[in-house]
Design a protein around this motif. Structure first.
Motif, short mmCIF file in Angstrom:
data_model
loop_
_atom_site.label_atom_id
_atom_site.label_comp_id
_atom_site.label_asym_id
_atom_site.label_seq_id
_atom_site.Cartn_x
_atom_site.Cartn_y
_atom_site.Cartn_z
N PRO A 58 39.82 56.52 58.83
CA PRO A 58 41.26 56.26 58.81
C PRO A 58 41.60 54.77 58.84
CG PRO A 58 40.75 58.03 60.35
CD PRO A 58 39.43 57.44 59.92
N ASN A 59 40.77 53.98 59.51
CA ASN A 59 41.02 52.53 59.56
C ASN A 59 40.88 51.92 58.17
OD1 ASN A 59 41.46 52.45 62.38
ND2 ASN A 59 39.26 52.45 62.74
N ASN A 60 39.88 52.38 57.42
CA ASN A 60 39.73 51.90 56.05
C ASN A 60 40.95 52.28 55.21
OD1 ASN A 60 37.20 50.81 56.53
ND2 ASN A 60 36.10 52.62 55.81
N ALA A 61 41.41 53.52 55.38
CA ALA A 61 42.59 53.98 54.62
C ALA A 61 43.83 53.16 54.98
CB ALA A 61 42.84 55.46 54.90
N ASN A 62 43.96 52.82 56.25
CA ASN A 62 45.09 52.00 56.69
C ASN A 62 45.07 50.64 56.01
OD1 ASN A 62 45.95 49.72 58.83
ND2 ASN A 62 47.25 51.52 59.13
N GLN A 63 43.89 50.03 55.96
CA GLN A 63 43.76 48.71 55.32
C GLN A 63 44.00 48.81 53.81
OE1 GLN A 63 39.87 47.36 56.53
NE2 GLN A 63 40.41 47.42 58.70
N GLN A 64 43.49 49.88 53.20
CA GLN A 64 43.71 50.08 51.77
C GLN A 64 45.20 50.20 51.46
OE1 GLN A 64 41.42 53.64 51.26
NE2 GLN A 64 39.47 52.59 50.94
N MET A 65 45.90 50.99 52.27
CA MET A 65 47.33 51.22 52.02
C MET A 65 48.12 49.93 52.22
SD MET A 65 49.26 53.68 50.96
CE MET A 65 50.58 52.82 50.11
N SER A 66 47.78 49.19 53.25
CA SER A 66 48.47 47.91 53.49
C SER A 66 48.25 46.97 52.32
CB SER A 66 47.96 47.27 54.79
OG SER A 66 48.26 48.08 55.91
N GLY A 67 47.02 46.95 51.80
CA GLY A 67 46.72 46.11 50.65
C GLY A 67 47.48 46.55 49.41
N ALA A 68 47.59 47.88 49.20
CA ALA A 68 48.32 48.40 48.04
C ALA A 68 49.80 48.04 48.12
CB ALA A 68 48.14 49.92 47.95
N ILE A 69 50.37 48.12 49.32
CA ILE A 69 51.79 47.78 49.50
C ILE A 69 52.02 46.31 49.16
CG2 ILE A 69 53.66 47.56 51.18
CD1 ILE A 69 52.40 50.04 52.61
N SER A 70 51.11 45.46 49.65
CA SER A 70 51.23 44.02 49.37
C SER A 70 51.08 43.73 47.88
CB SER A 70 50.17 43.24 50.16
OG SER A 70 50.38 43.37 51.54
N SER A 71 50.16 44.44 47.24
CA SER A 71 49.86 44.18 45.83
C SER A 71 50.92 44.74 44.89
CB SER A 71 48.50 44.78 45.48
OG SER A 71 48.21 44.64 44.11
N LEU A 72 51.35 45.98 45.13
CA LEU A 72 52.27 46.65 44.22
C LEU A 72 53.74 46.40 44.56
CD1 LEU A 72 50.46 50.13 43.98
CD2 LEU A 72 50.34 48.24 42.33
N GLY A 73 53.99 46.18 45.84
CA GLY A 73 55.38 46.09 46.30
C GLY A 73 55.87 47.45 46.76
N LYS A 74 56.47 47.50 47.93
CA LYS A 74 56.82 48.80 48.51
C LYS A 74 57.87 49.55 47.69
CE LYS A 74 60.29 47.33 51.94
NZ LYS A 74 60.60 47.35 53.39
N ASP A 75 58.68 48.83 46.93
CA ASP A 75 59.71 49.51 46.13
C ASP A 75 59.12 50.20 44.90
OD1 ASP A 75 61.65 48.64 47.90
OD2 ASP A 75 62.07 46.81 46.77
N LYS A 76 57.89 49.87 44.55
CA LYS A 76 57.26 50.47 43.37
C LYS A 76 56.49 51.75 43.69
CE LYS A 76 58.32 47.25 40.31
NZ LYS A 76 57.31 46.28 39.84
N ILE A 77 56.18 51.96 44.97
CA ILE A 77 55.33 53.10 45.37
C ILE A 77 56.21 54.31 45.68
CG2 ILE A 77 53.64 53.95 47.04
CD1 ILE A 77 52.79 50.99 47.44
N VAL A 78 56.01 55.40 44.91
CA VAL A 78 56.85 56.59 45.10
C VAL A 78 56.12 57.72 45.81
CG1 VAL A 78 58.32 56.07 43.13
CG2 VAL A 78 56.24 57.46 42.79
N GLY A 79 54.81 57.61 45.97
CA GLY A 79 54.05 58.66 46.64
C GLY A 79 52.62 58.24 46.88
N VAL A 80 51.95 58.99 47.77
CA VAL A 80 50.57 58.66 48.13
C VAL A 80 49.74 59.94 48.16
CG1 VAL A 80 49.03 57.59 49.82
CG2 VAL A 80 51.36 56.71 49.53
N TYR A 81 48.61 59.90 47.46
CA TYR A 81 47.63 60.99 47.55
C TYR A 81 46.59 60.60 48.60
CZ TYR A 81 43.53 63.83 46.54
OH TYR A 81 42.44 64.66 46.67
N SER A 82 46.47 61.43 49.61
CA SER A 82 45.43 61.26 50.63
C SER A 82 44.54 62.49 50.59
CB SER A 82 46.05 61.12 52.02
OG SER A 82 45.04 61.16 53.01
N ALA A 83 43.23 62.28 50.49
CA ALA A 83 42.31 63.40 50.34
C ALA A 83 42.21 64.27 51.59
CB ALA A 83 40.92 62.90 49.95
#
Length: 362
Positions: A208-233
């Motif tokens: 879960p810690n890895n997933a948290n870091q991945q998501m934080s990185g994605a938000i920074s990279s893509l911008g939170k207004d661009k993300i409409v959903g998240v697939y978590s396995a």
């Protein structure tokens, strides 16, 4: 020889014969009991970060084995997500004399040599939940490709018209887990062409810690207004992802799997959209039944192994694949509560009391 003496000798002979028969019967009973006691099964689970293994899988398997073979010896091992540790545990199980292994592999590929070693020693191996490589004797799991399909369909339904208006982030499971590859393939079979995938990650160790870091990185990279959903396995990853979304002030559709208690509670308050329930007891009962039958030298019939799956080197493995279920806010009572995973009081702690009332969990 007098009649009295002859009678005494005859009585003594009869008594000796009777004692001999009794002794033979006692030995036979003792041998049978000893033989049953010699059913020795090794249970090797992969980790304990995911709550299911210690809370559900282990006790359910042990309970069913004891029901079928009360004198069976069960040796339990948990690898703590370490492939080398699990290999060492297989060696320990073989040294102890375990005749059947129920194996949920940390790393399906690296465990192959251990499976081969067990096979060469005449020890049967039941692959549990994950299909390990090597000469496996039987396999029980859920239809993992279907799990991914259900996740993809439920995520699309939650996105609705927003599916084309932005990007999603995909958090797949551990690259060493063969199930993760099937979840991923199933999800892609539904999502590809219908959403834009802005970022996609494989998540080592299902951490879960890895997933948290991945998501934080994605938000920074893509911008939170661009993300409409998240697939978590799975729900473990979803816990880390939900924390990152909350920190960014975001609330978008989020998937999961395993029907963990914290996931059910997140679904109630709207920080996770759904999970996939794979009822543990049927899977555990089947694995235990397979193991006991193999330990007793019985053939696994079509009731236990109605299908086959293909492992490494195009190896065909007798298998049973069960059907998963989507759990959302509307069917919690009809799924995880009805199936006995959790009681309403367990779910509806004071923090979630209002949300439970809104969902009809009273």
């Amino acid at each position: 020889m007098t009649r009295t003496l002859r009678s005494a000798i005859a009585l003594a002979g009869a008594a000796a014969l009777s004692l001999g028969v009794a002794a033979t019967s006692a030995q036979a009973l003792g041998a049978g009991s000893e033989q049953q006691g010699n059913i020795r099964i090794g249970l090797l689970l992969p980790e304990s970060k995911t709550t299911r293994y210690e809370k559900f899988d282990r006790p359910y398997i042990e309970q069913k084995v004891k029901e079928l073979a009360p004198d069976a010896q069960i040796d339990y091992y948990n690898a703590g997500q370490n492939p080398t540790t699990q290999q060492q545990q297989v060696n320990t199980a073989l040294a102890k004399g375990d005749k059947v292994l129920i194996l949920d592999a940390v790393d399906a590929k690296s465990i192959q040599s251990s499976v081969q070693k067990a096979h060469d020693a005449g020890v049967k191996v039941v692959a549990y939940d994950r299909l390990a490589q090597g000469p496996i004797d039987a396999y029980v799991s859920y239809d993992n490709h279907k799990v991914g399909e259900l996740q993809g369909k439920a995520l699309l339904a939650a996105l609705g018209a927003k599916a084309k208006s932005g990007e999603i982030v995909m958090h797949n499971g551990s690259p060493t887990d063969p199930n993760a590859a099937e979840f991923k393939a199933g999800a892609h079979s539904v999502l590809d062409g219908k959403v834009k995938i802005g970022k996609e990650y494989d998540t080592p160790d299902w951490d879960p810690n890895n997933a948290n870091q991945q998501m934080s990185g994605a938000i920074s990279s893509l911008g939170k207004d661009k993300i409409v959903g998240v697939y978590s396995a799975n729900d473990g990853l979803a816990a880390g992802i939900a924390t990152a979304l909350k920190a960014a002030g975001m609330n978008v559709p989020l998937s999961g799997q395993d029907a963990q208690l914290d996931a059910i509670q997140r679904i109630l308050i709207g920080t996770q959209t759904f999970t996939i329930e794979k009822p543990y007891k049927p899977e555990a009962d089947i694995a235990a039944t397979m193991a006991v039958n193999l330990a007793e030298g019985k053939t696994l019939g079509s009731d236990l192994t109605p299908t086959t799956v293909t492992s490494d080197n195009n190896r065909k493995v007798a298998a049973q694949l069960l059907n998963p279920v989507v759990v959302n806010k509307d069917n919690i009572k009809q799924t995880v509560v009805k199936d006995g995973l959790y009681t309403i009081p367990e779910i509806c702690t004071p923090t979630y009391a209002a949300a439970c009332k809104d969902a009809g969990l009273e």
